[in-house]
Design a protein around this motif. Sequence first.
Motif, mmCIF file in Angstrom:
data_model
loop_
_atom_site.group_PDB
_atom_site.id
_atom_site.type_symbol
_atom_site.label_atom_id
_atom_site.label_comp_id
_atom_site.label_asym_id
_atom_site.label_seq_id
_atom_site.Cartn_x
_atom_site.Cartn_y
_atom_site.Cartn_z
ATOM 1 N N ASP A 1 -8.318 -4.780 -3.768
ATOM 2 C CA ASP A 1 -7.460 -4.022 -3.012
ATOM 3 C C ASP A 1 -6.145 -3.589 -3.637
ATOM 4 O OD1 ASP A 1 -7.460 -1.401 -0.896
ATOM 5 O OD2 ASP A 1 -6.992 -2.902 0.509
ATOM 6 N N LEU A 2 -5.625 -4.837 -2.869
ATOM 7 C CA LEU A 2 -3.887 -5.040 -2.947
ATOM 8 C C LEU A 2 -3.094 -4.812 -3.863
ATOM 9 C CD1 LEU A 2 -1.234 -6.437 -1.819
ATOM 10 C CD2 LEU A 2 -2.122 -8.926 -3.145
ATOM 11 N N TYR A 3 -3.883 -5.111 -5.458
ATOM 12 C CA TYR A 3 -3.627 -4.746 -6.904
ATOM 13 C C TYR A 3 -3.224 -3.204 -6.646
ATOM 14 C CZ TYR A 3 -3.246 -4.079 -11.334
ATOM 15 O OH TYR A 3 -2.086 -3.452 -12.560
ATOM 16 N N ASN A 4 -4.248 -2.366 -6.387
ATOM 17 C CA ASN A 4 -3.565 -0.708 -6.216
ATOM 18 C C ASN A 4 -3.209 -0.117 -4.600
ATOM 19 O OD1 ASN A 4 -6.289 -0.663 -7.726
ATOM 20 N ND2 ASN A 4 -7.907 -0.609 -6.215
ATOM 21 N N ARG A 5 -3.350 -1.062 -4.230
ATOM 22 C CA ARG A 5 -1.708 -0.266 -3.076
ATOM 23 C C ARG A 5 -0.484 -0.966 -3.363
ATOM 24 N NH1 ARG A 5 -2.649 -2.422 1.392
ATOM 25 N NH2 ARG A 5 -4.436 -4.824 1.024
ATOM 26 N N THR A 6 -0.520 -2.302 -4.455
ATOM 27 C CA THR A 6 0.786 -2.504 -4.639
ATOM 28 C C THR A 6 0.782 -0.984 -5.990
ATOM 29 O OG1 THR A 6 0.599 -3.620 -4.112
ATOM 30 C CG2 THR A 6 2.101 -3.733 -5.113
ATOM 31 N N ALA A 7 0.564 -0.822 -7.261
ATOM 32 C CA ALA A 7 0.410 -0.406 -7.764
ATOM 33 C C ALA A 7 1.266 0.928 -7.439
ATOM 34 C CB ALA A 7 -0.908 -0.420 -8.280
ATOM 35 N N GLY A 8 -0.145 1.282 -6.055
ATOM 36 C CA GLY A 8 0.525 3.490 -6.053
ATOM 37 C C GLY A 8 1.224 3.225 -5.063
ATOM 38 N N ASN A 9 2.473 1.846 -4.965
ATOM 39 C CA ASN A 9 3.553 2.552 -4.243
ATOM 40 C C ASN A 9 4.312 1.984 -5.382
ATOM 41 O OD1 ASN A 9 2.776 2.138 -1.274
ATOM 42 N ND2 ASN A 9 2.384 -0.019 -1.112
ATOM 43 N N LEU A 10 4.169 0.979 -6.146
ATOM 44 C CA LEU A 10 5.147 1.021 -7.151
ATOM 45 C C LEU A 10 5.513 2.583 -7.630
ATOM 46 C CD1 LEU A 10 6.934 0.124 -9.416
ATOM 47 C CD2 LEU A 10 4.578 -1.251 -10.305
ATOM 48 N N GLY A 11 4.398 2.907 -7.662
ATOM 49 C CA GLY A 11 4.180 4.523 -8.436
ATOM 50 C C GLY A 11 5.025 5.466 -7.906
ATOM 51 N N ARG A 12 4.955 5.754 -6.344
ATOM 52 C CA ARG A 12 5.599 6.545 -6.077
ATOM 53 C C ARG A 12 7.361 6.107 -5.964
ATOM 54 N NH1 ARG A 12 1.042 5.782 -2.981
ATOM 55 N NH2 ARG A 12 1.535 4.487 -1.796
ATOM 56 N N ILE A 13 7.573 4.241 -6.123
ATOM 57 C CA ILE A 13 8.952 4.394 -6.212
ATOM 58 C C ILE A 13 9.467 4.621 -7.113
ATOM 59 C CG2 ILE A 13 10.909 2.760 -6.084
ATOM 60 C CD1 ILE A 13 9.286 1.222 -4.317
ATOM 61 N N LEU A 14 9.049 4.946 -8.389
ATOM 62 C CA LEU A 14 9.241 5.132 -9.838
ATOM 63 C C LEU A 14 8.907 6.687 -9.807
ATOM 64 C CD1 LEU A 14 7.605 2.458 -11.911
ATOM 65 C CD2 LEU A 14 9.511 2.804 -11.697
#
Length: 137
Positions: free
Chosen positions: A96-109
């Motif tokens: 879950d932490l991985y998925n949330r972090t990946a989502g946040n990274l995508g939004r910043i990109l």
Amino acid sequence: MDALTDQPLAEGQKSAQRSRIANGSATLLGARDERSLYVRRMKEVIAEHVDDRGGLDAMSAAEKSLIRRVAVLTIELEKLETRFAEDETVGERTLDLYNRTAGNLGRILERLGLKRKEKAPRTIQGHLAAKRKQAAA
């Protein structure tokens, strides 16, 4: 002009009103040991994204800030990926932490202007040509 003393700054003198990072007397994140694996990887990721944006001079302060966050999230995701590869017992909370972090990274990109580049569909002819080229090398 130094805002604290209202005196002009001598050539090369650093302003007391600016952070060590902003005035250049400290490097990336103010880290004590610039040789650590984390800091070296940060520099690599930052350099790749800065290069993609046309260099530091072409970037705004906001873009620079976002790129630092991209670097941190990228490294943390890489660390989690290593855990997944090495530890079969990694639980749902870590996923879950991985998925949330990946989502946040995508939004910043996306804020930085990430654009998906379409690749041409792979054909049999293209695949065979790549294999021949690889075999010849």
